[in-house]
Each structure stands twice: as structure tokens, then as C-alpha cells.
Design a protein around this motif. Structure first.
Motif, PDB file in Angstrom:
ATOM      1  N   ILE A  12       0.841  -1.211   0.000  1.00 15.00           N
ATOM      2  CA  ILE A  12       0.000   0.000   0.000  1.00 15.00           C
ATOM      3  C   ILE A  12       0.866   1.248   0.000  1.00 15.00           C
ATOM      4  O   ILE A  12       0.635   2.196  -0.753  1.00 15.00           O
ATOM      5  N   LYS A  13       1.908   1.251   0.841  1.00 12.40           N
ATOM      6  CA  LYS A  13       2.798   2.421   0.908  1.00 12.40           C
ATOM      7  C   LYS A  13       3.593   2.600  -0.391  1.00 12.40           C
ATOM      8  O   LYS A  13       3.842   3.726  -0.834  1.00 12.40           O
ATOM      9  N   ASN A  51       2.566   1.642  -3.422  1.00 12.96           N
ATOM     10  CA  ASN A  51       1.622   2.158  -4.427  1.00 12.96           C
ATOM     11  C   ASN A  51       1.278   3.614  -4.181  1.00 12.96           C
ATOM     12  O   ASN A  51       1.149   4.404  -5.126  1.00 12.96           O
ATOM     13  N   ASP A  52       1.129   3.991  -2.894  1.00 16.13           N
ATOM     14  CA  ASP A  52       0.838   5.398  -2.568  1.00 16.13           C
ATOM     15  C   ASP A  52       1.997   6.304  -2.972  1.00 16.13           C
ATOM     16  O   ASP A  52       1.791   7.407  -3.492  1.00 16.13           O
ATOM     17  N   PHE A  81       1.827   6.659  -6.664  1.00 13.70           N
ATOM     18  CA  PHE A  81       0.620   7.384  -7.080  1.00 13.70           C
ATOM     19  C   PHE A  81       0.771   8.885  -6.833  1.00 13.70           C
ATOM     20  O   PHE A  81       0.404   9.706  -7.677  1.00 13.70           O
ATOM     21  N   TYR A  82       1.306   9.258  -5.674  1.00 13.82           N
ATOM     22  CA  TYR A  82       1.458  10.677  -5.333  1.00 13.82           C
ATOM     23  C   TYR A  82       2.780  11.259  -5.843  1.00 13.82           C
ATOM     24  O   TYR A  82       3.126  12.396  -5.521  1.00 13.82           O
ATOM     25  N   SER A 122       5.795  10.767  -5.048  1.00 13.77           N
ATOM     26  CA  SER A 122       6.901  11.053  -4.126  1.00 13.77           C
ATOM     27  C   SER A 122       8.156  10.298  -4.550  1.00 13.77           C
ATOM     28  O   SER A 122       9.277  10.676  -4.201  1.00 13.77           O
TER      29      SER A 122
END
Length: 374
Positions: free
Chosen positions: A84-85, A87-88, A91-92, A94
Motif C-alpha cells: 500500500i505504501k 503504491n501510494d 501514485f502521489y 513522491s
């Protein structure tokens, strides 16, 4: 005389369109001639804006060296081993790329359609391949292999360009003359098409048919008008070359380039004459001009050097006078002696193209005459 007066009256009426077109073509020619084609020196700091996330699952000496190597080039961020981290983070934005560093495998994730992933992957493979080469050679333990790998990858080679400033300027001058394919063709086709649409107007043409002037004489005078306009355009562009390349002006290369470009005026005006016989409306002049000039410029080597063009493209381009014009220009800028024997064949081929275009154009004109009389 009445034909010439009418011819240049049409030219004068459209002077703004013609001169704006000429100015734009000259600007593009100078831009291409002065553009720096030399590769910029390689600077790894250029990739510091690429953020690479990594998950440290195995902190072996090999993988520690990998992280150290990547850290020299990219901005590294250690992230936790959580889907999840990861993919986040992608996605964002970073991070642009994520590497999962295992003992003997390296999984990766990246932002879709990102060029950063391609760059990072190349660096990753570069390190692993170099490490594997030392490992295969069995020159020591992991610590020594990692040290040698990093030392090897830090090695750079200095490339020195031994070309003199004069040689670079002569090559730029060659590029300027190669752009005659675009600029000369563009200006001449527009101007001649504007004139011929006026002369081929049904009312004007029918009045010419019933006049005392022979149609063949009329066509000859019109083509002489085309030739004079082509020479005038060539003269303006040649003056620009003398002013811009003043240090190389009147050198043997410059004189030969001027002669070659002057000969190129003949097939250009002949081609414009042939095309103009098929144009009946002002609205399509721009479209026809763009197709012919851009198409011929791309395949002939004016925009892209002939050495970089594929075999099929070269074969197609050889059926245009622009190809032989550019070929001669490229040979001229490489001249180191006064041996011009290899320049004559392209010149003769350009002249042959001009004769062929005139013959086809006159055939079109004769067909129009026959149709009109019926």
C-alpha cells in the motif's frame, strides 16, 4: 512585355505574403545552421531530480554497493516493505521508481509511461553486470568485488573535439545551404502558384487564347518570369549567407555551395511550374507547399543528415533533385583539394530533373489548352 508586367504585378500584389514566407524560411535556415549538434557533457547530477525508493530486504555487501552507486546519481528514499505504501508513493509521485532489493533478485515498480524508470533500470543493470563480471573472474571476496565495481563505474573518459572553429563554421554553412531545400522550395512554390492561379483563371486564360500572342510564347515568358523570381530569391538568400558567414565567405567551399545552389534554382522553379499547373484555387497553395517542401526536406537530408536515413528512404529520395543537391553540399564541405570530379554527376542529375519537370508542366498546360478549346 505585357506578360512580364502582369507577372510582376501579381507578385507585387502578394508581396507581403511572399516576403513574410521568405523571412520565416531564412530564420529557420539560420536556426538550423547555428544549432549545436554536439552532445552535452554527461553530468550525473542531471538525474538528482529522479526520486528512487528502495526496500532493503537484504543488506549484503553487494547490495550495499548497489545503494551507494545509485545514491551518487539519484535521490534515494528508503521505504517500508508494504504494498500500500509503495503504491501510494508512486501514485502521489513522491518517488518515480521503487526497487525491492532481495538477496539475488530485484523487483521493481515505476510510474506508468515514465522515462525515469528506463534510466534507473539502465543504471541498475550496469551495476549488476559489472559486479557479475568481477564475480565470474574470481578476483576476490565480495568486499573487493564491490570496491572494484564502484571504482570501475566511477571511471570517466574525457572526449576532446579536435575540430577547429573554421571546420565547425564550414559545417554550419553546409547546413545552411542544405536548408535551401526548405526555404527556396517554400518561397518559390508559393510565389509561382500565386501567379499561375491568376494566369490560369478561366477568364484570363480564355482572353489569352483569343489574343494574338502564341500560347507557347506565353508559357515561355511565364517560365522566364519564374526563373527570374527564383534567381532573385536565391540572390537574397546568398547575400544572407555572405553576411552571416562573413569569415568563410568567398572561400572555395562557399563559392562551390553558391554554384550548386544556383543550379538547384532550375529544378526548383521547374517543379514549382509543374505543380502550379495543377493548382486551381488559392486556398490549397499552403497545403500543397507544406506537403512538398516538408516531405522533400525530410527525405533528402536537409533536416536529418543523409547518413542517418534508412536505405529505403535514400532510394526514394534519389528520385528528387533535393537529394542530389544535399549530396553535393555534403561533398563540398568535405573538400580538402580542388578535385571536383565527383560533383558533376549530381549537378547533371539536377539539371535533368529540371528539364523533366518543365516537359511535364508544358504537357499539363497543353492538355489544359486542348480542353479549353474544345
Amino acid at each position: 512585355m505585357i506578360v512580364f508586367k502582369t507577372y510582376y504585378k501579381v507578385i507585387f500584389r502578394n508581396k507581403m505574403q511572399i516576403f513574410i514566407n521568405l523571412f520565416i524560411c531564412l530564420f529557420i535556415s539560420i536556426f538550423f545552421a547555428t544549432s549545436n549538434n554536439e552532445a552535452n557533457s554527461f553530468d550525473r547530477s542531471n538525474f538528482k531530480n529522479i526520486n528512487v525508493g528502495y526496500v532493503y530486504k537484504d543488506k549484503s555487501i553487494k547490495n550495499t554497493g548497489l545503494v551507494e552507486y545509485l545514491e551518487q546519481t539519484f535521490t534515494l528514499k528508503e521505504i517500508s516493505d508494504d504494498d500500500i505504501k509503495i503504491n501510494d508513493a508512486l501514485f502521489y509521485r513522491s518517488v518515480d521508481y521503487v526497487i525491492l532489493i532481495n538477496a539475488d533478485s530485484y523487483e521493481s515498480y515505476q510510474v506508468p509511461n515514465s522515462s525515469a524508470g528506463y534510466i534507473v533500470k539502465n543504471y541498475l543493470n550496469n551495476y549488476l553486470n559489472t559486479y557479475h563480471s568481477y564475480e565470474t573472474a574470481k578476483i576476490g571476496g565480495d568486499s573487493k568485488i564491490a570496491t572494484l565495481t564502484l571504482k570501475n563505474l566511477k571511471t570517466t573518459t574525457k572526449v576532446i573535439n579536435y575540430q577547429s572553429d573554421d571546420n565547425i563554421k564550414i559545417k554550419n554553412m553546409g547546413k545552411f545551404f542544405n536548408m535551401y531545400v526548405y526555404s527556396l522550395l517554400g518561397c518559390v512554390i508559393v510565389a509561382i502558384s500565386l501567379v499561375m492561379v491568376t494566369f490560369n483563371n478561366n477568364h484570363v486564360f480564355e482572353r489569352t487564347i483569343v489574343s494574338s500572342m502564341n500560347v507557347r510564347k506565353r508559357n515561355l515568358l511565364i517560365y522566364l518570369g519564374h526563373a527570374l523570381f527564383g534567381i532573385f530569391t536565391w540572390l537574397l538568400m546568398s547575400i544572407a549567407s555572405v553576411v552571416y558567414f562573413k569569415e568563410q565567405s568567398l572561400s572555395i567551399q562557399h563559392l562551390m555551395l553558391l554554384i550548386n545552389s544556383f543550379i538547384f534554382v532550375f529544378p526548383v522553379t521547374a517543379l514549382a511550374f509543374m505543380i502550379s499547373q495543377l493548382i486551381k484555387r488559392y486556398t490549397i497553395i499552403g497545403a500543397v507547399n507544406n506537403v512538398v517542401t516538408l516531405g522533400m526536406s525530410f527525405i533528402s537530408g536537409a533536416f536529418i543528415p543523409q547518413a542517418l536515413l534508412g536505405g529505403i528512404v535514400i532510394k526514394i529520395a534519389s528520385f528528387t533533385p533535393a537529394y542530389w543537391f544535399v549530396l553535393n553540399n555534403d561533398r563540398i564541405i568535405e573538400l580538402s583539394s580542388f578535385d571536383f570530379s565527383n560533383l558533376f554527376q549530381p549537378i547533371l542529375i539536377q539539371i535533368a530533373f529540371g528539364i523533366a519537370f518543365i516537359a511535364i508542366g508544358l504537357a499539363f498546360a497543353k492538355l489544359k489548352n486542348t480542353t479549353t478549346l474544345k
